[in-house]
Design a protein around this motif. Structure first.
Motif, PDB file in Angstrom:
ATOM      1  N   ASN A  68      52.890 -45.670  19.911  1.00  0.00           N
ATOM      2  CA  ASN A  68      51.975 -44.589  19.555  1.00  0.00           C
ATOM      3  C   ASN A  68      51.730 -43.737  20.804  1.00  0.00           C
ATOM      4  O   ASN A  68      51.341 -44.245  21.857  1.00  0.00           O
ATOM      5  N   SER A  69      51.983 -42.439  20.694  1.00  0.00           N
ATOM      6  CA  SER A  69      51.903 -41.574  21.879  1.00  0.00           C
ATOM      7  C   SER A  69      50.486 -41.486  22.448  1.00  0.00           C
ATOM      8  O   SER A  69      50.321 -41.352  23.664  1.00  0.00           O
ATOM      9  N   LEU A  70      49.467 -41.586  21.603  1.00  0.00           N
ATOM     10  CA  LEU A  70      48.110 -41.521  22.137  1.00  0.00           C
ATOM     11  C   LEU A  70      47.735 -42.804  22.888  1.00  0.00           C
ATOM     12  O   LEU A  70      46.970 -42.766  23.848  1.00  0.00           O
ATOM     13  N   PHE A  71      48.311 -43.921  22.466  1.00  0.00           N
ATOM     14  CA  PHE A  71      48.159 -45.150  23.255  1.00  0.00           C
ATOM     15  C   PHE A  71      48.809 -44.962  24.626  1.00  0.00           C
ATOM     16  O   PHE A  71      48.244 -45.300  25.661  1.00  0.00           O
ATOM     17  N   THR A  72      50.020 -44.400  24.622  1.00  0.00           N
ATOM     18  CA  THR A  72      50.745 -44.160  25.874  1.00  0.00           C
ATOM     19  C   THR A  72      49.933 -43.262  26.805  1.00  0.00           C
ATOM     20  O   THR A  72      49.815 -43.538  28.001  1.00  0.00           O
ATOM     21  N   LEU A  73      49.358 -42.191  26.259  1.00  0.00           N
ATOM     22  CA  LEU A  73      48.534 -41.284  27.052  1.00  0.00           C
ATOM     23  C   LEU A  73      47.322 -42.005  27.631  1.00  0.00           C
ATOM     24  O   LEU A  73      47.011 -41.875  28.821  1.00  0.00           O
ATOM     25  N   GLY A  74      46.641 -42.785  26.801  1.00  0.00           N
ATOM     26  CA  GLY A  74      45.475 -43.530  27.281  1.00  0.00           C
ATOM     27  C   GLY A  74      45.838 -44.538  28.355  1.00  0.00           C
ATOM     28  O   GLY A  74      45.113 -44.704  29.342  1.00  0.00           O
ATOM     29  N   THR A  89      33.858 -40.459  38.621  1.00  0.00           N
ATOM     30  CA  THR A  89      33.990 -39.413  37.599  1.00  0.00           C
ATOM     31  C   THR A  89      32.659 -39.201  36.906  1.00  0.00           C
ATOM     32  O   THR A  89      32.018 -40.166  36.483  1.00  0.00           O
ATOM     33  N   ILE A  90      32.249 -37.964  36.792  1.00  0.00           N
ATOM     34  CA  ILE A  90      31.073 -37.625  35.989  1.00  0.00           C
ATOM     35  C   ILE A  90      31.512 -37.459  34.546  1.00  0.00           C
ATOM     36  O   ILE A  90      30.873 -37.958  33.632  1.00  0.00           O
ATOM     37  N   ALA A  91      32.648 -36.762  34.351  1.00  0.00           N
ATOM     38  CA  ALA A  91      33.177 -36.547  33.002  1.00  0.00           C
ATOM     39  C   ALA A  91      34.599 -36.013  33.075  1.00  0.00           C
ATOM     40  O   ALA A  91      34.970 -35.354  34.041  1.00  0.00           O
ATOM     41  N   ASN A  92      35.372 -36.298  32.041  1.00  0.00           N
ATOM     42  CA  ASN A  92      36.643 -35.610  31.851  1.00  0.00           C
ATOM     43  C   ASN A  92      36.338 -34.254  31.246  1.00  0.00           C
ATOM     44  O   ASN A  92      35.530 -34.154  30.322  1.00  0.00           O
ATOM     45  N   LEU A  93      36.966 -33.214  31.747  1.00  0.00           N
ATOM     46  CA  LEU A  93      36.725 -31.872  31.227  1.00  0.00           C
ATOM     47  C   LEU A  93      37.806 -31.428  30.256  1.00  0.00           C
ATOM     48  O   LEU A  93      37.566 -30.556  29.428  1.00  0.00           O
ATOM     49  N   GLY A  94      38.973 -31.998  30.371  1.00  0.00           N
ATOM     50  CA  GLY A  94      40.025 -31.637  29.439  1.00  0.00           C
ATOM     51  C   GLY A  94      41.372 -32.146  29.873  1.00  0.00           C
ATOM     52  O   GLY A  94      41.580 -32.515  31.029  1.00  0.00           O
ATOM     53  N   MET A  95      42.286 -32.162  28.901  1.00  0.00           N
ATOM     54  CA  MET A  95      43.670 -32.523  29.135  1.00  0.00           C
ATOM     55  C   MET A  95      44.530 -31.472  28.458  1.00  0.00           C
ATOM     56  O   MET A  95      44.279 -31.103  27.320  1.00  0.00           O
ATOM     57  N   THR A  96      45.525 -30.988  29.180  1.00  0.00           N
ATOM     58  CA  THR A  96      46.415 -29.965  28.638  1.00  0.00           C
ATOM     59  C   THR A  96      47.852 -30.348  28.984  1.00  0.00           C
ATOM     60  O   THR A  96      48.089 -31.305  29.722  1.00  0.00           O
ATOM     61  N   ASP A  97      48.762 -29.583  28.466  1.00  0.00           N
ATOM     62  CA  ASP A  97      50.180 -29.761  28.790  1.00  0.00           C
ATOM     63  C   ASP A  97      50.634 -31.203  28.616  1.00  0.00           C
ATOM     64  O   ASP A  97      51.373 -31.749  29.445  1.00  0.00           O
ATOM     65  N   VAL A 131      38.477 -31.588  39.965  1.00  0.00           N
ATOM     66  CA  VAL A 131      39.799 -31.941  40.478  1.00  0.00           C
ATOM     67  C   VAL A 131      40.775 -31.896  39.314  1.00  0.00           C
ATOM     68  O   VAL A 131      40.472 -32.366  38.218  1.00  0.00           O
ATOM     69  N   GLU A 132      41.952 -31.324  39.575  1.00  0.00           N
ATOM     70  CA  GLU A 132      42.981 -31.244  38.548  1.00  0.00           C
ATOM     71  C   GLU A 132      44.147 -32.143  38.951  1.00  0.00           C
ATOM     72  O   GLU A 132      44.658 -32.063  40.069  1.00  0.00           O
ATOM     73  N   PHE A 133      44.516 -33.012  38.008  1.00  0.00           N
ATOM     74  CA  PHE A 133      45.569 -34.003  38.222  1.00  0.00           C
ATOM     75  C   PHE A 133      46.751 -33.718  37.296  1.00  0.00           C
ATOM     76  O   PHE A 133      46.557 -33.213  36.192  1.00  0.00           O
ATOM     77  N   ILE A 134      47.939 -34.118  37.709  1.00  0.00           N
ATOM     78  CA  ILE A 134      49.050 -34.279  36.775  1.00  0.00           C
ATOM     79  C   ILE A 134      49.426 -35.753  36.824  1.00  0.00           C
ATOM     80  O   ILE A 134      49.801 -36.281  37.877  1.00  0.00           O
ATOM     81  N   HIS A 135      49.241 -36.412  35.676  1.00  0.00           N
ATOM     82  CA  HIS A 135      49.585 -37.828  35.539  1.00  0.00           C
ATOM     83  C   HIS A 135      50.972 -37.924  34.906  1.00  0.00           C
ATOM     84  O   HIS A 135      51.264 -37.189  33.955  1.00  0.00           O
ATOM     85  N   ARG A 136      51.786 -38.832  35.416  1.00  0.00           N
ATOM     86  CA  ARG A 136      53.126 -39.042  34.858  1.00  0.00           C
ATOM     87  C   ARG A 136      53.375 -40.540  34.687  1.00  0.00           C
ATOM     88  O   ARG A 136      53.054 -41.321  35.585  1.00  0.00           O
ATOM     89  N   ARG A 150      45.170 -33.032  33.746  1.00  0.00           N
ATOM     90  CA  ARG A 150      43.794 -33.417  33.418  1.00  0.00           C
ATOM     91  C   ARG A 150      42.838 -32.826  34.440  1.00  0.00           C
ATOM     92  O   ARG A 150      43.115 -32.830  35.638  1.00  0.00           O
ATOM     93  N   GLN A 151      41.712 -32.341  33.951  1.00  0.00           N
ATOM     94  CA  GLN A 151      40.652 -31.838  34.812  1.00  0.00           C
ATOM     95  C   GLN A 151      39.478 -32.816  34.723  1.00  0.00           C
ATOM     96  O   GLN A 151      39.040 -33.168  33.624  1.00  0.00           O
ATOM     97  N   ALA A 152      38.992 -33.231  35.893  1.00  0.00           N
ATOM     98  CA  ALA A 152      37.882 -34.175  35.944  1.00  0.00           C
ATOM     99  C   ALA A 152      36.749 -33.610  36.789  1.00  0.00           C
ATOM    100  O   ALA A 152      36.976 -32.994  37.831  1.00  0.00           O
TER     101      ALA A 152
END
Length: 159
Positions: A68-74, A89-97, A131-136, A150-152
């Motif tokens: 499941n791709s959402l499991f993989t993302l998590g 972390t105070i909060a996740n602000l969003g995930m894109t791309d 802070v903006e991250f690219i997770h791979r 991801r923006q945190a």
């Protein structure tokens, strides 16, 4: 970075992140059929691509269930937490791309990296920054299987 400059739980503060840095996370994880079944069922996802081996063997090009791709993302983001944001972390602000360029199957083992691509002071809170991250995530043969930006909202060491 010394361990005594980190948050007591191990996370980095806003000031500690350097744009251009890539962190190679030490944790790895082999994904299982149980991961796929539990996650798909907990999220009420009846997609047979994840939970029906017979369907996959007879009606898909893969011949076996896809993770499941959402499991993989998590899992990808979870692997990054100990080295980056636990306790800060105070909060996740969003995930894109978000991308899944190659399939992941039961029995594959993933490892992950986090690239720090941007950071800025908060406009509304002097005690925080963004802070903006690219997770791979890569499977054992080096194939990229997941990526997201991801923006945190991160705590500063001092206001």
């Amino acid at each position: 970075m010394s361990d005594d400059s980190r948050h007591p739980r191990g996370g980095l503060y806003f000031e500690d992140f350097t744009v251009g840095t890539t962190i190679h996370h030490r944790l790895t994880r082999t994904v299982t059929q149980m991961d796929n079944m539990l996650f798909s069922n907990m999220t009420l996802n009846p997609q047979p691509l994840h939970i029906d081996a017979h369907f996959c063997a007879t009606e898909t090009e893969w011949g076996k269930p896809l993770m499941n791709s959402l499991f993989t993302l998590g899992l990808l983001i979870g692997i990054s937490v100990n080295d980056t944001t636990v306790g800060t972390t105070i909060a996740n602000l969003g995930m894109t791309d978000v991308k899944f360029p190659a399939p992941l199957f039961e029995g594959d083992t993933i490892n992950a990296t986090t690239e720090i691509v941007a950071k800025r002071e908060s406009k509304s809170r002097p005690d925080a920054g963004i802070v903006e991250f690219i997770h791979r995530a890569y499977k054992q043969d080096g194939t990229l299987v997941a990526e997201c930006r991801r923006q945190a909202f991160m705590r500063k060491r001092s206001a």
